[in-house]
Write a protein that holds these residues in place. Structure first.
Motif, PDB file in Angstrom:
ATOM      1  N   ASN A 147       0.811  -1.223   0.000  1.00 48.01           N
ATOM      2  CA  ASN A 147       0.000   0.000   0.000  1.00 48.01           C
ATOM      3  C   ASN A 147       0.845   1.274   0.000  1.00 48.01           C
ATOM      4  O   ASN A 147       1.781   1.431   0.779  1.00 48.01           O
ATOM      5  CB  ASN A 147      -0.923   0.014   1.225  1.00 48.01           C
ATOM      6  CG  ASN A 147      -2.005  -1.027   1.128  1.00 48.01           C
ATOM      7  OD1 ASN A 147      -2.067  -1.922   1.935  1.00 48.01           O
ATOM      8  ND2 ASN A 147      -2.834  -0.920   0.115  1.00 48.01           N
TER       9      ASN A 147
ATOM     10  N   SER B  79       0.573   5.771  -1.171  1.00 43.94           N
ATOM     11  CA  SER B  79      -0.233   6.931  -1.524  1.00 43.94           C
ATOM     12  C   SER B  79      -0.348   7.099  -3.044  1.00 43.94           C
ATOM     13  O   SER B  79       0.497   6.652  -3.798  1.00 43.94           O
ATOM     14  CB  SER B  79       0.408   8.173  -0.916  1.00 43.94           C
ATOM     15  OG  SER B  79      -0.304   9.333  -1.267  1.00 43.94           O
TER      16      SER B  79
ATOM     17  N   ASN C 218       3.488   5.325   2.548  1.00 47.00           N
ATOM     18  CA  ASN C 218       2.330   4.467   2.793  1.00 47.00           C
ATOM     19  C   ASN C 218       1.052   5.234   3.152  1.00 47.00           C
ATOM     20  O   ASN C 218       1.084   6.176   3.932  1.00 47.00           O
ATOM     21  CB  ASN C 218       2.655   3.483   3.926  1.00 47.00           C
ATOM     22  CG  ASN C 218       1.409   2.819   4.507  1.00 47.00           C
ATOM     23  OD1 ASN C 218       0.999   3.120   5.615  1.00 47.00           O
ATOM     24  ND2 ASN C 218       0.800   1.955   3.746  1.00 47.00           N
ATOM     25  N   ASP C 219      -0.035   4.846   2.570  1.00 46.25           N
ATOM     26  CA  ASP C 219      -1.391   4.983   3.108  1.00 46.25           C
ATOM     27  C   ASP C 219      -2.268   4.006   2.335  1.00 46.25           C
ATOM     28  O   ASP C 219      -1.735   3.154   1.610  1.00 46.25           O
ATOM     29  CB  ASP C 219      -1.907   6.440   3.090  1.00 46.25           C
ATOM     30  CG  ASP C 219      -2.048   7.040   1.700  1.00 46.25           C
ATOM     31  OD1 ASP C 219      -2.442   6.304   0.782  1.00 46.25           O
ATOM     32  OD2 ASP C 219      -1.765   8.246   1.535  1.00 46.25           O
ATOM     33  N   HIS C 220      -3.570   4.080   2.489  1.00 48.86           N
ATOM     34  CA  HIS C 220      -4.439   3.041   1.921  1.00 48.86           C
ATOM     35  C   HIS C 220      -5.308   3.540   0.767  1.00 48.86           C
ATOM     36  O   HIS C 220      -6.286   2.882   0.399  1.00 48.86           O
ATOM     37  CB  HIS C 220      -5.332   2.455   3.024  1.00 48.86           C
ATOM     38  CG  HIS C 220      -4.560   1.703   4.061  1.00 48.86           C
ATOM     39  ND1 HIS C 220      -5.017   1.507   5.343  1.00 48.86           N
ATOM     40  CD2 HIS C 220      -3.340   1.111   4.005  1.00 48.86           C
ATOM     41  CE1 HIS C 220      -4.115   0.822   6.031  1.00 48.86           C
ATOM     42  NE2 HIS C 220      -3.089   0.573   5.252  1.00 48.86           N
ATOM     43  N   GLN C 221      -4.976   4.687   0.199  1.00 49.70           N
ATOM     44  CA  GLN C 221      -5.846   5.223  -0.844  1.00 49.70           C
ATOM     45  C   GLN C 221      -5.797   4.401  -2.126  1.00 49.70           C
ATOM     46  O   GLN C 221      -6.762   4.394  -2.895  1.00 49.70           O
ATOM     47  CB  GLN C 221      -5.471   6.682  -1.125  1.00 49.70           C
ATOM     48  CG  GLN C 221      -5.658   7.563   0.103  1.00 49.70           C
ATOM     49  CD  GLN C 221      -5.790   9.024  -0.219  1.00 49.70           C
ATOM     50  OE1 GLN C 221      -6.762   9.457  -0.808  1.00 49.70           O
ATOM     51  NE2 GLN C 221      -4.803   9.798   0.173  1.00 49.70           N
TER      52      GLN C 221
ATOM     53  N   ASP D  88       1.414  -2.831   4.370  1.00 53.32           N
ATOM     54  CA  ASP D  88       1.812  -1.424   4.359  1.00 53.32           C
ATOM     55  C   ASP D  88       3.196  -1.262   3.739  1.00 53.32           C
ATOM     56  O   ASP D  88       4.175  -1.880   4.177  1.00 53.32           O
ATOM     57  CB  ASP D  88       1.809  -0.856   5.776  1.00 53.32           C
ATOM     58  CG  ASP D  88       0.391  -0.524   6.239  1.00 53.32           C
ATOM     59  OD1 ASP D  88      -0.527  -0.526   5.392  1.00 53.32           O
ATOM     60  OD2 ASP D  88       0.221  -0.251   7.437  1.00 53.32           O
TER      61      ASP D  88
ATOM     62  N   GLU E  36      -8.366   5.634  10.035  1.00 51.99           N
ATOM     63  CA  GLU E  36      -8.016   5.108   8.711  1.00 51.99           C
ATOM     64  C   GLU E  36      -7.099   6.055   7.952  1.00 51.99           C
ATOM     65  O   GLU E  36      -7.161   7.267   8.101  1.00 51.99           O
ATOM     66  CB  GLU E  36      -9.264   4.801   7.881  1.00 51.99           C
ATOM     67  CG  GLU E  36     -10.299   5.882   7.847  1.00 51.99           C
ATOM     68  CD  GLU E  36     -11.659   5.338   7.451  1.00 51.99           C
ATOM     69  OE1 GLU E  36     -11.758   4.532   6.515  1.00 51.99           O
ATOM     70  OE2 GLU E  36     -12.657   5.734   8.094  1.00 51.99           O
ATOM     71  N   LYS E  37      -6.228   5.427   7.151  1.00 51.22           N
ATOM     72  CA  LYS E  37      -5.267   6.161   6.310  1.00 51.22           C
ATOM     73  C   LYS E  37      -5.904   6.373   4.942  1.00 51.22           C
ATOM     74  O   LYS E  37      -5.461   5.832   3.923  1.00 51.22           O
ATOM     75  CB  LYS E  37      -3.966   5.368   6.173  1.00 51.22           C
ATOM     76  CG  LYS E  37      -3.205   5.166   7.486  1.00 51.22           C
ATOM     77  CD  LYS E  37      -1.920   4.370   7.239  1.00 51.22           C
ATOM     78  CE  LYS E  37      -1.121   4.204   8.515  1.00 51.22           C
ATOM     79  NZ  LYS E  37       0.152   3.461   8.286  1.00 51.22           N
ATOM     80  N   MET E  38      -6.967   7.147   4.910  1.00 50.70           N
ATOM     81  CA  MET E  38      -7.767   7.243   3.700  1.00 50.70           C
ATOM     82  C   MET E  38      -8.628   8.483   3.725  1.00 50.70           C
ATOM     83  O   MET E  38      -9.140   8.860   4.773  1.00 50.70           O
ATOM     84  CB  MET E  38      -8.653   5.991   3.593  1.00 50.70           C
ATOM     85  CG  MET E  38      -9.722   6.030   2.530  1.00 50.70           C
ATOM     86  SD  MET E  38      -9.028   6.023   0.875  1.00 50.70           S
ATOM     87  CE  MET E  38     -10.501   6.190  -0.126  1.00 50.70           C
TER      88      MET E  38
ATOM     89  N   GLY F 177      -1.985   9.499   9.002  1.00 56.12           N
ATOM     90  CA  GLY F 177      -1.011   8.597   8.410  1.00 56.12           C
ATOM     91  C   GLY F 177      -0.952   8.691   6.902  1.00 56.12           C
ATOM     92  O   GLY F 177      -0.368   7.822   6.237  1.00 56.12           O
ATOM     93  N   LEU F 178      -1.554   9.752   6.312  1.00 58.59           N
ATOM     94  CA  LEU F 178      -1.537   9.864   4.851  1.00 58.59           C
ATOM     95  C   LEU F 178      -0.122  10.146   4.363  1.00 58.59           C
ATOM     96  O   LEU F 178       0.615  10.931   4.963  1.00 58.59           O
ATOM     97  CB  LEU F 178      -2.486  10.962   4.387  1.00 58.59           C
ATOM     98  CG  LEU F 178      -3.974  10.768   4.730  1.00 58.59           C
ATOM     99  CD1 LEU F 178      -4.797  11.924   4.190  1.00 58.59           C
ATOM    100  CD2 LEU F 178      -4.492   9.451   4.195  1.00 58.59           C
TER     101      LEU F 178
END
Length: 383
Positions: free
Chosen positions: A109, A111, A120-123, A167, A320-322, A354-355
């Protein structure tokens, strides 16, 4: 040659060696940070004669297209990617799931552009949550390694593709002790792959065909129903595999870390849950009834299991990282839906952070618990 046993190794290499032991028939990758080391190690494994096929493609679109064709022809496949690479696969992800092809992919994961970030983030994967792929979010490298054979078992027996998420950098580049399941162990567990429906010149069939509206909707609804059914089946798969390897992580769906008897709970995904657990341990030692609910299986989302664990808590925080531009964030929305459908009314706060690799420390998590304990929910608080 890696065999069953504990090794001090980079996370990406451990993932690649697990794939070598799975022995997929076709691997196709286009290296992109932070999944690059996985692809590079698999490419070298091919030149060393340790995997059957490695297709060096010219883009991620080509990588997933190669796997779609190979999987339709009835062979076991693997790829890895991240960020813009996954975005470039977007169109074919829907084709793979709708054609019921059991492709397995690891996403490191990261950005999405812009501004450009490699962190890292979950977008990247959250925007693919509706593509019809199962999505696992793992907390540790050991969990990623142990989830991969499980992913093949679930994918091939249920004809659905699986995305195993880890991650980027926090896990992919971490060097630590990891037990890599041996080839014989994995062979005995997942067995040979020989689908009953495949492209075969001797018995011609058509896959991914044109469908009129009255039939097209039926295909999509059937896939949706089959994914929801897996919510109940995954714990059985996880119990079987974890008993074989002698390691336990969770039930394959969620991890209840002191959440059931807690007054205040944080819900989160992936590696940040390690910091949440450390914070929970410290606050528990001080007599505070706090807990973590870690969602591992994000698609299909375990609505009933989440509601059952949260039915007696006093206040909840979702981290959340989103960002979902112009809307509430996805995990927060899913948790609200789970609670609403069971008639559970409890304050729920939404934390975003965490973005692009910004650290989320135990201090941040302690402050989140302070907000949660106030009983006054906040929305979209950015850390």
């Amino acid at each position: 040659m890696f065999v069953e046993g504990k090794k001090t190794v980079e996370g990406s290499i451990a993932i690649a060696e697990t794939v070598v032991n799975i022995q997929p028939d076709v691997v196709a990758c286009f290296p992109i940070t932070p999944s690059t080391h996985i692809a590079e190690h698999l490419n070298k494994a091919y030149t060393d004669g340790r995997i059957k096929t490695y297709v060096a493609v010219d883009s991620e679109f080509a990588a997933i297209s190669v796997l779609a064709g190979a999987s339709a022809a009835g062979v076991r496949t693997f790829s890895t990617t991240a960020s813009q690479g996954l975005a470039l696969m977007h169109e074919v992800l829907f084709a793979v799931s709708s054609m019921r092809l059991p492709v397995v992919m690891v996403v490191a994961n990261r950005s999405l552009n812009s501004p450009l970030s490699i962190w890292n983030d979950h977008q990247d994967t959250m925007v693919e949550r509706d593509s019809g792929w199962i999505q696992f979010y793992c907390e540790t490298n050991q969990e990623v390694v142990d989830t991969l054979p499980l992913a093949y078992k679930i994918a091939e027996e249920n004809k659905v593709p699986v995305m195993v998420n880890m991650d980027g950098f926090y896990l992919t580049h971490a060097v630590e002790q990891i037990v890599i399941p041996g080839r014989k162990l994995i062979e005995d567990y997942i067995g040979e792959y020989d689908p009953d429906i495949k492209l075969d010149p001797e018995n011609p069939v058509a896959l991914g065909i044109y469908a009129k509206p009255e039939h097209n909707q039926a295909f999509k609804v059937q896939l949706d129903e089959d994914l929801f059914a897996l919510e109940k089946k995954v714990p059985g798969y996880a119990d079987e595999w974890y008993s074989i390897i002698g390691r336990e992580h969770d039930n394959g769906v969620i991890e209840d870390y002191y959440a059931s008897d807690a007054d205040y709970v944080i819900i989160a995904l992936s590696s940040v849950c390690g910091n949440v657990k450390e914070t929970v341990d410290k606050l528990r030692a001080e007599g505070e009834k706090v807990g973590l609910l870690r969602v591992k299986l994000y698609r299909p989302f375990p609505y009933e299991e989440v509601a059952e664990i949260l039915k007696n808590v006093k206040s909840i925080g979702v981290f959340e990282k989103m960002l979902s531009m112009g809307a509430k964030t996805p995990l927060y929305t899913d948790v609200l839906t789970a609670l609403y459908e069971k008639g559970i009314t409890v304050p729920v706060s939404s934390f975003i952070g965490g973005l692009a690799g910004r650290d989320i420390t135990e201090e941040h998590i302690t402050k989140m618990f302070e907000v949660i304990k106030s009983g006054k929910p906040i929305r979209d608080y950015v850390w």
